[in-house]
Write an enzyme that holds these catalytic residues in place. Structure first.
Site, short mmCIF file in Angstrom:
data_model
loop_
_atom_site.label_atom_id
_atom_site.label_comp_id
_atom_site.label_asym_id
_atom_site.label_seq_id
_atom_site.Cartn_x
_atom_site.Cartn_y
_atom_site.Cartn_z
N GLY A 69 63.05 -0.86 15.79
CA GLY A 69 62.53 0.50 15.87
C GLY A 69 62.57 1.19 14.52
O GLY A 69 61.64 1.91 14.14
N SER A 70 63.65 0.98 13.78
CA SER A 70 63.77 1.61 12.46
C SER A 70 62.64 1.17 11.54
O SER A 70 62.07 1.98 10.80
CB SER A 70 65.11 1.24 11.81
OG SER A 70 66.18 1.72 12.58
N ASN A 152 67.56 10.68 21.09
CA ASN A 152 68.61 9.74 21.46
C ASN A 152 69.96 10.42 21.67
O ASN A 152 70.76 9.98 22.49
CB ASN A 152 68.74 8.65 20.40
CG ASN A 152 68.75 9.20 18.99
OD1 ASN A 152 67.82 9.88 18.57
ND2 ASN A 152 69.81 8.93 18.27
N GLN A 180 63.59 5.71 22.10
CA GLN A 180 64.49 6.08 23.20
C GLN A 180 63.71 6.41 24.47
O GLN A 180 64.19 6.19 25.58
CB GLN A 180 65.34 7.29 22.76
CG GLN A 180 66.58 7.55 23.58
CD GLN A 180 67.59 6.42 23.56
OE1 GLN A 180 67.98 5.91 24.60
NE2 GLN A 180 68.02 6.00 22.39
N GLY A 201 62.88 -3.01 20.98
CA GLY A 201 63.11 -3.80 22.20
C GLY A 201 64.44 -3.57 22.88
O GLY A 201 64.54 -3.59 24.11
N HIS A 202 65.51 -3.33 22.11
CA HIS A 202 66.84 -3.34 22.73
C HIS A 202 67.19 -2.06 23.47
O HIS A 202 68.25 -1.97 24.07
CB HIS A 202 67.91 -3.70 21.69
CG HIS A 202 68.23 -2.63 20.69
ND1 HIS A 202 69.36 -1.86 20.80
CD2 HIS A 202 67.59 -2.22 19.58
CE1 HIS A 202 69.41 -1.02 19.76
NE2 HIS A 202 68.35 -1.23 19.01
N THR A 238 56.57 -14.22 8.72
CA THR A 238 56.33 -15.03 9.91
C THR A 238 56.90 -14.32 11.14
O THR A 238 58.06 -13.91 11.13
CB THR A 238 56.99 -16.42 9.74
OG1 THR A 238 56.43 -17.01 8.57
CG2 THR A 238 56.74 -17.30 10.95
N CYS A 326 75.42 5.17 15.19
CA CYS A 326 75.77 5.00 13.77
C CYS A 326 76.74 6.09 13.30
O CYS A 326 77.19 6.07 12.16
CB CYS A 326 74.52 5.05 12.91
SG CYS A 326 72.99 4.73 13.77
C1 LIG Z 1 67.69 3.21 18.54
C2 LIG Z 1 66.72 4.15 17.95
C3 LIG Z 1 66.04 3.85 16.76
C4 LIG Z 1 66.33 2.62 15.95
O1 LIG Z 1 65.91 1.46 16.61
P1 LIG Z 1 66.49 0.04 16.11
O2 LIG Z 1 65.68 -0.96 16.88
O3 LIG Z 1 67.93 0.04 16.48
O4 LIG Z 1 66.27 -0.02 14.66
C5 LIG Z 1 65.12 4.75 16.29
N1 LIG Z 1 64.85 5.89 16.95
C6 LIG Z 1 65.47 6.21 18.10
C7 LIG Z 1 65.12 7.48 18.79
C8 LIG Z 1 66.43 5.35 18.65
O5 LIG Z 1 67.04 5.68 19.78
#
Ligand SMILES: *Cc1c(COP(=O)(O)O)cnc(C)c1O
Length: 382
Positions: A69-70, A152, A180, A201-202, A238, A326
């Protein structure tokens, strides 16, 4: 241990793991290779992209797979800012202090090293960014606007469709961080009217280390990561085929089960919110009371050390958070707490309880039984 931190991350759904496994060693080809190994990997990649596109209601070539996501946020913000400056001479970035650091730190870097100017949008006491605030701040010199879909830390859902409409009227690209939000809200990019949307994804029972960025056709972007021509030239490297396959399956399952999942967690969340506010003196809800994620309960507890409370909760068998994952160890209140107007004394006592697929009423009951005494202990030690 009872896990109450689904906003930090979620376990991989076993159904997702199942579809990933063949792509680690059996079908291991490089999707860019010409031979049959490559073709098989490419077919898996194409199919994952089509699945994601159908959930997002967009074209497959508008889906860019990333490593998280970052990274999606970085690509959107930096890529759109650099392209807008090149094309229109625009140098201003509009975003808010309540954004995830993946957006806010990127905006700060664009200001410090790339000559952009960041304008921080006002948020209300619930941490919401209004279309009016965007309308007030936007002009021809705005390169890109970024406002998250759901927060989040405090769960607040922003009116992104309305904000997107304002940006569209001004011809300025609009990005939303939906990392989120995607677990519980529709990510139909056509209905939302956004130009870019980040996913990770997580946060919805997919693997860590994989994400996607939706980029509307015609949105100019300068790639963050240069190299090969993968991902339509927007993200070299890749592709991580097993993770992308898992990401797509997790998103597909999420879209299909969204209502049931939301209903499952909503009643548990309401129980947490109701009981905490009733039984913990000098506590308040952070974020919007109604416009919030259905799995998300967050509080400020006056005079309590949030990090100490997390440690005591952990020792008692409960995994919670004081905000973003974090932030642990940081003695200052988070920027979100400050942005919504909380004093240090309230802002340091933040507690986030987020529910998910394995949450059951018994977890919540046990948590609510132990919490008041642990808060009292934290306050006494403070
Ligand atoms: C978790 C989160 C991210 C970062 O996602 P990662 O896959 O952990 O890099 C960015 N924005 C929000 C709102 C999140 O909750």
């Amino acid at each position: 241990m009872i896990y109450l931190d689904y906003a930090a991350t979620t376990p991989v759904d076993p159904r997702v793991l199942d579809v990933m496994l063949p792509y680690f060693s059996g079908t291991f080809g490089n999707p860019s290779s010409v031979h049959r190994y490559g073709q098989q990997a490419e077919a898996a990649l194409d199919s994952a992209r089509e699945t994601v596109a159908s959930v997002l209601n967009c074209r497959p070539d508008e889906v860019i797979f990333t490593s998280c996501g970052s990274e999606s946020d970085n690509l959107a913000l930096r890529g759109a800012a650099l392209a807008a400056r090149e094309r229109r001479g625009a140098r201003r970035i509009l975003t808010a202090r309540i954004e995830h650091h993946a957006v806010s730190r990127t905006a700060e870097q664009l200001e410090a090293y790339y000559g952009f100017q960041v304008e921080w949008l006002d948020v209300d006491a619930h941490g919401m960014v209004t279309p009016e605030a965007v309308e007030k701040a936007i002009d021809d010199g705005t390169a890109v606007v970024s406002v998250m879909y759901a927060n989040n830390e405090i769960g607040t859902i922003n009116p992104v469709a309305e904000i997107a409409a304002v940006c569209r009227q001004h011809g300025v690209p609009f990005h939303t961080d939906a990392v989120q939000a995607a677990g519980y809200l529709s990510v139909d990019v056509d209905a939302l009217g956004v130009d870019m949307l980040s996913l990770g994804g997580h946060k919805f029972y997919g693997p860590k280390g994989v994400g996607a960025l939706y980029v509307r056709k015609g949105t100019a972007l300068v790639p963050s990561q240069t190299g090969g021509g993968q991902e339509f030239g927007l993200r070299a490297g890749t592709q991580n085929v097993p993770y992308i396959v898992g990401f797509a399956e997790a998103l597909r399952l999420t879209a299909g089960e969204r209502e049931q999942r939301a209903a499952h967690v909503r009643s548990l969340r309401d129980k947490v919110i109701g009981t905490v506010l009733e039984e913990i003196p000098n506590s308040r809800l952070t974020g919007h009371p109604g416009q919030r994620l259905p799995n998300h309960a967050s509080f400020a507890i006056q005079g309590a050390d949030g990090n100490l409370l997390l440690t005591l909760l952990d020792a008692a068998g409960f995994a919670c958070s004081s905000g973003s994952a974090c932030k642990t160890g940081n003695p200052e209140p988070s920027e979100v707490m400050t942005a919504i107007g909380l004093s240090r004394e309230w802002g340091l006592g933040s507690l986030r309880v987020t529910l998910g697929s394995h949450s059951v009423p018994e977890h919540v009951e046990k948590f609510l039984e132990v919490l008041p005494a642990l808060v009292a202990k934290t306050r006494a030690l403070h």
